[in-house]
Design an enzyme around this catalytic site. Structure first.
Site, PDB file in Angstrom:
ATOM      1  N   GLU A  74       0.966  -1.175   0.086  1.00 47.21           N
ATOM      2  CA  GLU A  74      -0.117   0.053  -0.074  1.00 47.21           C
ATOM      3  C   GLU A  74       0.884   1.492   0.026  1.00 47.21           C
ATOM      4  OE1 GLU A  74      -1.001   2.817   3.157  1.00 47.21           O
ATOM      5  OE2 GLU A  74      -2.182   1.112   3.748  1.00 47.21           O
ATOM      6  N   HIS A  75       1.792   1.396   0.701  1.00 43.57           N
ATOM      7  CA  HIS A  75       2.891   2.337   0.917  1.00 43.57           C
ATOM      8  C   HIS A  75       3.623   2.678  -0.501  1.00 43.57           C
ATOM      9  CE1 HIS A  75       3.166   3.769   5.264  1.00 43.57           C
ATOM     10  NE2 HIS A  75       2.139   2.831   5.152  1.00 43.57           N
ATOM     11  N   GLU A 152       5.002   3.723  11.894  1.00 42.75           N
ATOM     12  CA  GLU A 152       3.690   3.579  12.073  1.00 42.75           C
ATOM     13  C   GLU A 152       3.270   2.645  13.254  1.00 42.75           C
ATOM     14  OE1 GLU A 152       0.187   2.664   9.202  1.00 42.75           O
ATOM     15  OE2 GLU A 152       1.650   3.692   8.002  1.00 42.75           O
TER      16      GLU A 152
HETATM   17 ZN    ZN Z   1       0.690   2.886   6.476  1.00 42.01          ZN
END
Ligand code: ZN
Length: 533
Positions: A74-75, A152
């Site tokens: 996703e990143h 994160e």
């Molecule tokens: Zn993330």
């Protein structure tokens, strides 16, 4: 208080049917040749344009050796594409046009979204579309993004919600993918190769596994032209559909009790029951019905009873589609110090409430009230815009299908008694995890990823047996019918009406003429010399 309740009743009943104030919004749904599901929303009153792409794969599909891969991808997808190879070009373009973007990876889906000023929308959409057409997954930046994922995770470490969620996962069956660590961190992602990323992308990111939503003031025809031009370029791909069983726990004839020491000073009793997937029965609203009943705070409710005993300060209960593969029921009771001492009794009363639901007739009146409230909300609530609304529509289109993507909350088919009792049959001690959360509890274990201190025991014997068929106290009963729901909707009177006047007060009713919503607010202006004494 009684008097004011009476006024509500007076004001709400005489409304007449009123045109839908949201009728300006129009929708179009289509499936592109490559299989991509699309929902277009046109509304001239929108303040920003937005879009969201939902991909039907998430952390549950992470390979065992590469925990966090779905999140990492996703990143990486954000960085650059063949058509727009400059790093962060997308982010800069959005910023220059008053917009922003984000994405998240859930257990069973991943969502990408942005919003932007109207003038920047077509260009932004092209940049967005290319993530799914020709992402570079440029390996040069992989290390930087691993660090971003790691940061994160570190940010989540001091948060009790994340700590308890991961602890719960770690107690699921080891063979079930839901038991894994989902976020990923430096330790799990270090050394990920470009091939691993590309393989995951090509295995799961196909247009047939994706849904797109657009909200813009452009006409539906203009939107469709734009979407076809950009998103038809996503290559058709034969993809793998990830599947897993709903059984995250094995049935066990013992009380699975987890004592957890939180970081914050809090006291909670939490119950968790895994359930079979419910999303296909979304119109029956059975899970909402159980949540609504359990979470009631009125007369006869579980919370009011616990409060009377001095055991609880709050109670939240919900049954939800945790993922498309399994649902769950969760009950959280905020305990007083006395409630913490008597947590066994609190647990017994929670189980007694499920017993009450199982032994009572199907609460059709609550189902009907939920339907009325949903209808009211559909007619009179703001319709939502920006990324929040785009995310909801794209995710719903991917999970529930195009037909009801924009109206899942207000989509009611029929009450299903059989399903209701079947679902309640899972709220049993043998299908339950219990968490007692408080400072100072004795623990002897440490959760691997967050370092949460806890202890785990499986208790058999008398107490566990007593939870099988607990006695329901007489003071607890199902919620009574709500007398304040309107039966007809419409404008009552345009001119203010004097409702009551005596030597103490004057009461006027005034119809709001701008928003025209069936909502009452009461404002009291009390004149008393006592205020100065
Ligand atoms: Zn993330």
């Amino acid at each position: 208080m009684k008097k004011f309740s009476l006024f509500f009743a007076i004001l709400l009943v005489p409304f007449l049917a009123l045109a839908n104030p949201a009728s300006k919004r129009t929708y179009r749904k289509l499936v592109l040749k490559n299989g991509l599901k699309v929902v277009l929303v046109s509304d001239a009153s929108l303040n920003v344009s937005s879009a969201s792409m939902d991909v039907g794969v998430g952390s549950l599909a992470d390979p065992d050796k590469r925990l966090g891969l779905a999140h990492f991808l996703e990143h990486m997808l954000f960085l650059a594409t063949k058509k727009y190879p400059k790093l962060n070009e997308y982010g800069e373009y959005l910023k220059a046009h008053g917009g922003y973007s984000n994405a998240f990876t859930a257990a069973d889906h991943t969502n990408y979204h942005f919003q932007v000023n109207h003038d920047g929308f077509p260009e932004a959409l092209d940049r967005f579309g290319h993530f799914f057409i020709d992402p570079l997954l440029d390996y040069k930046y992989a290390q930087r993004e691993v660090m971003a994922v790691d940061a994160e995770h570190r940010k989540n470490i001091p948060q009790d919600t994340w700590r308890i969620m991961q602890l719960r996962r770690s107690l699921f069956k080891k063979s079930h993918p839901a038991s894994k660590f989902h976020t990923g961190c430096l330790e799990t992602l270090k050394g990920t190769t470009e091939q691993e990323l590309r393989e995951f992308f090509e295995t799961y990111y196909g247009p047939t596994n994706m849904a797109l939503s657009i909200l813009s003031p452009l006409s539906l025809d203009e939107q469709e032209r734009l979407v076809r031009k950009i998103f038809s370029q996503i290559p058709s791909r034969k993809i793998k559909i990830f599947e897993c069983s709903w059984k995250v726990l094995d049935p066990k004839n013992a009380l699975r009790l987890v004592r957890v020491v939180p970081l914050k000073d809090m006291r909670q009793l939490k119950l968790y029951f895994p359930l079979p997937p419910q999303y296909k029965k979304v119109g029956e609203k059975t899970i909402n019905l159980i949540g609504m009943t359990m979470g009631d705070e009125g007369k006869g409710s579980l919370l009011s009873y616990l409060k009377k005993l001095g055991y609880a300060t709050s109670l939240s209960a919900g049954v939800g589609n945790e993922t498309r593969f399994f649902s769950s029921c969760g009950v959280t009771v905020g305990l007083t110090p006395k409630g913490l001492q008597n947590w066994r009794q609190v647990l017994t009363l929670c189980m007694a409430y499920f017993e009450l639901l199982r032994s009572s007739p199907y609460p059709k009146h609550i189902w009907k009230e939920m339907k009325t409230l949903a209808k009211l909300k559909e007619l009179y609530s703001p319709k939502g815009e920006g990324t929040d609304r785009a995310i909801a529509i794209a995710s719903n289109a991917n999970l529930y299908g195009l037909k009801i993507a924009e109206k899942v909350e207000s989509y009611f088919t029929h009450p299903d008694e059989k399903d209701y009792y079947q679902l309640l049959s899972y709220m049993k001690p043998s299908n339950m995890l219990v968490f007692l959360v408080a400072k100072g509890l004795k623990t002897d274990k440490k959760e691997k990823w967050y370092g949460t201190q806890y202890s785990y025991v499986e208790e058999k014997g008398k107490f566990f047996e007593s939870l099988q068929k607990p006695t329901v106290p007489k003071a607890i009963h199902l919620p009574l019918p709500n007398p304040f729901l309107p039966k007809r909707l419409g404008i009552y009177r345009e001119r203010p009406v004097l409702i009551a006047k005596n030597r103490y007060y004057t009461l006027w009713y005034g119809q709001d003429l701008e928003f025209r919503r069936p909502k009452v607010s009461i404002m009291l202006h009390i004149l008393t010399p006592n205020a100065y004494n």
